[in-house]
Design a protein around this motif. Structure first.
Motif, PDB file in Angstrom:
ATOM      1  N   TYR A  76     -47.547  -3.626 -72.962  1.00 20.92           N
ATOM      2  CA  TYR A  76     -47.998  -4.280 -71.479  1.00 20.92           C
ATOM      3  C   TYR A  76     -49.308  -4.808 -72.383  1.00 20.92           C
ATOM      4  O   TYR A  76     -50.071  -4.299 -71.930  1.00 20.92           O
ATOM      5  N   GLY A  77     -48.213  -5.363 -73.989  1.00 19.10           N
ATOM      6  CA  GLY A  77     -49.714  -5.649 -74.724  1.00 19.10           C
ATOM      7  C   GLY A  77     -49.609  -7.536 -73.986  1.00 19.10           C
ATOM      8  O   GLY A  77     -48.755  -7.958 -72.950  1.00 19.10           O
ATOM      9  N   GLY A  78     -50.037  -8.361 -74.842  1.00 23.71           N
ATOM     10  CA  GLY A  78     -49.753  -9.716 -74.775  1.00 23.71           C
ATOM     11  C   GLY A  78     -50.928 -10.485 -75.256  1.00 23.71           C
ATOM     12  O   GLY A  78     -52.034 -10.032 -75.247  1.00 23.71           O
ATOM     13  N   THR A  79     -51.010 -11.591 -74.347  1.00 25.60           N
ATOM     14  CA  THR A  79     -51.986 -12.930 -74.949  1.00 25.60           C
ATOM     15  C   THR A  79     -53.453 -12.653 -74.059  1.00 25.60           C
ATOM     16  O   THR A  79     -51.736 -13.587 -72.536  1.00 25.60           O
ATOM     17  N   PHE A  80     -54.029 -12.295 -73.762  1.00 27.48           N
ATOM     18  CA  PHE A  80     -55.272 -12.275 -72.577  1.00 27.48           C
ATOM     19  C   PHE A  80     -55.883 -13.886 -72.713  1.00 27.48           C
ATOM     20  O   PHE A  80     -56.920 -13.459 -73.576  1.00 27.48           O
ATOM     21  N   VAL A  81     -56.538 -14.311 -71.745  1.00 29.39           N
ATOM     22  CA  VAL A  81     -57.238 -15.706 -71.692  1.00 29.39           C
ATOM     23  C   VAL A  81     -58.546 -14.969 -71.365  1.00 29.39           C
ATOM     24  O   VAL A  81     -58.926 -13.839 -70.454  1.00 29.39           O
ATOM     25  N   ASN A  82     -59.820 -15.252 -72.301  1.00 28.60           N
ATOM     26  CA  ASN A  82     -61.106 -14.431 -71.983  1.00 28.60           C
ATOM     27  C   ASN A  82     -62.093 -15.361 -70.514  1.00 28.60           C
ATOM     28  O   ASN A  82     -61.188 -16.394 -70.228  1.00 28.60           O
ATOM     29  N   SER A  83     -62.602 -13.882 -70.631  1.00 27.43           N
ATOM     30  CA  SER A  83     -63.352 -14.213 -69.221  1.00 27.43           C
ATOM     31  C   SER A  83     -64.699 -14.610 -70.052  1.00 27.43           C
ATOM     32  O   SER A  83     -65.750 -12.878 -70.843  1.00 27.43           O
ATOM     33  N   PRO A  84     -66.622 -15.946 -70.328  1.00 23.23           N
ATOM     34  CA  PRO A  84     -65.827 -16.463 -69.593  1.00 23.23           C
ATOM     35  C   PRO A  84     -65.109 -17.654 -70.523  1.00 23.23           C
ATOM     36  O   PRO A  84     -65.065 -17.001 -72.146  1.00 23.23           O
ATOM     37  N   VAL A  85     -64.273 -18.586 -70.106  1.00 25.68           N
ATOM     38  CA  VAL A  85     -63.414 -19.686 -70.877  1.00 25.68           C
ATOM     39  C   VAL A  85     -64.723 -20.099 -71.586  1.00 25.68           C
ATOM     40  O   VAL A  85     -65.304 -21.362 -70.629  1.00 25.68           O
TER      41      VAL A  85
END
Lengths: 232, 232
Positions: A76-85
């Motif tokens: 359930y890990g992975g690479t996530f897009v940050n907020s804000p871009v």
DNA sequence: GTCCAATGGCTCGCTGACATACCTTTGGAG
DNA sequence: CTCCAAAGGTATGTCAGCGAGCCATTGGAC
């Protein structure tokens, strides 16, 4: 012989690493994977992009350094897009020829997409997708507007059912977005854009290709004028 | 999520050798370098294509084996396109989705190109180029018709002044030509095509974008119908 | 509380592609 | 006749990118 220039252009836009970075940035900046969302797992993404996992990881690493994404290990890990871009660093001076080229390409492919989309019998999923993107765009904040806007335009391209045309629209948008990032985004323009979006989508779901094309052309002319005004 | 399929597609269509071959075949089959004409010198071409001379030479070698070109050494030597150009080997069965995709892309970019070209103030050179290609196409034999036809359509794309759009039209044409090579080319269709070409070019030089677009759409619909009829 | 499946993190040997340099052929300039 | 510039033909050392395998971490299932 400019035709030969077009055909004997470089076969690769850059090395594998650079092109991979470009593709990931495209997905994020066009809002196809939004803030907080997860990219596909490295093994799967590497396969889909046709690069080795090592190369993909280098690309992801440089996106991390630029603040675009964060990676987490474990199931359930992975690479996530940050907020804000992060905001894109505006690069070098704009070449007027590049500006004209990008705008011409966008006008051609996006009006073509609008017309084709309106000329097809849309499925319920596609129609709903268009309307969802339309409202998301209307409700978007200034910060996220460009992404939501791109997302709507991509939904229109997608409604043509042609993957190649979708790709062409995505490329054209990345190029114009790079230019749009250099000029201010004003609330009045934004409101005007939203009205035009509504007209475009209405004509597409109504199945009126001619009207859809005209509305899209008008819409694009608006930003084209802004760009030419600010950058020339 | 088909949108992700479009964005996370492979970053490279093949290895450097394959892509180089593809590019050279494109230039020959689209008639940009005609029979008897010379390709740029290896050193120059390698630079332009962004590949090493070794790789370019491997590609040229495989074109020789396929009968496309012959190389001659010495000053005033070079690599020359053979006459006649070999017929393309029709590859595997046609995927109906690929057919629809190719036709949609072509319709979008070519009608867009016709409209943009008509909306520009053409220089004398461009206008003359269009008319030259038009008559070349009219006078072409069955064997060379497809090349001359492509050459005319590329001249229209070129008249937009947008290199990217020219590239897009070239790609779309290569894909549809690969399909057209599988169906017969009949003199009546050819005559009809030539009439339509004349109408299109007339509207472009007259500066009537709307009419140019409509004429181009009609023209493309003709071959699209043929293709769907023979291949579905 | 234990296990384990799915994920990111890392290493190593192999191959394709590249840059560079040099050789060979050819035909016009002088 | 001689020379030489421009073109194709060849050899070699280097490195980016790949495939394949293994390790480390995590959080839910049981």
């Amino acid at each position: 012989m400019p035709l030969q220039d077009a055909l004997f252009r470089p076969v690769r836009a850059g090395n594998a690493f650079e092109e991979t970075v470009e593709r990931l940035v495209q997905a994020i900046r066009l809002g196809v994977v939004g803030p907080g969302e997860r990219l596909p797992a490295e093994r799967e993404l590497a396969t889909r992009l046709g690069v080795s996992r090592v190369t993909l990881r280098e690309a992801i690493r440089s996106l991390q350094d630029a603040g675009y994404v964060e990676s987490r290990r474990g199931r359930y890990g992975g690479t996530f897009v940050n907020s804000p871009v992060p905001v894109a660093a505006p690069d070098r001076q704009v070449d007027p020829e590049e500006l004209a080229d990008a705008l011409t390409l966008r006008l051609a492919v996006e009006t073509g997409a609008a017309e084709c989309a309106a000329g097809r019998a849309l499925g319920a999923v596609e129609r709903r997708n268009l309307l969802t993107r339309l409202t998301e765009c209307r409700d978007a904040s200034l910060e996220e507007y460009r992404r939501k806007d791109s997302r709507l335009h991509l939904a229109i391209a997608e409604a043509t059912g042609s993957p190649s045309l979708t790709t062409a629209v995505a490329d054209a948008r990345m190029r114009t977005n790079a230019l749009l990032d250099r000029i201010p985004l004003l609330p009045p323009n934004l409101a005007h854009s939203n009205e035009q979006h509504e007209v475009i989508v209405t004509h597409i779901v109504a199945g009126d290709p001619e009207a859809a094309r005209r509305a899209m052309a008008e819409h694009l002319d608006g930003t084209a004028l802004l760009l030419r005004g600010f950058l020339s």
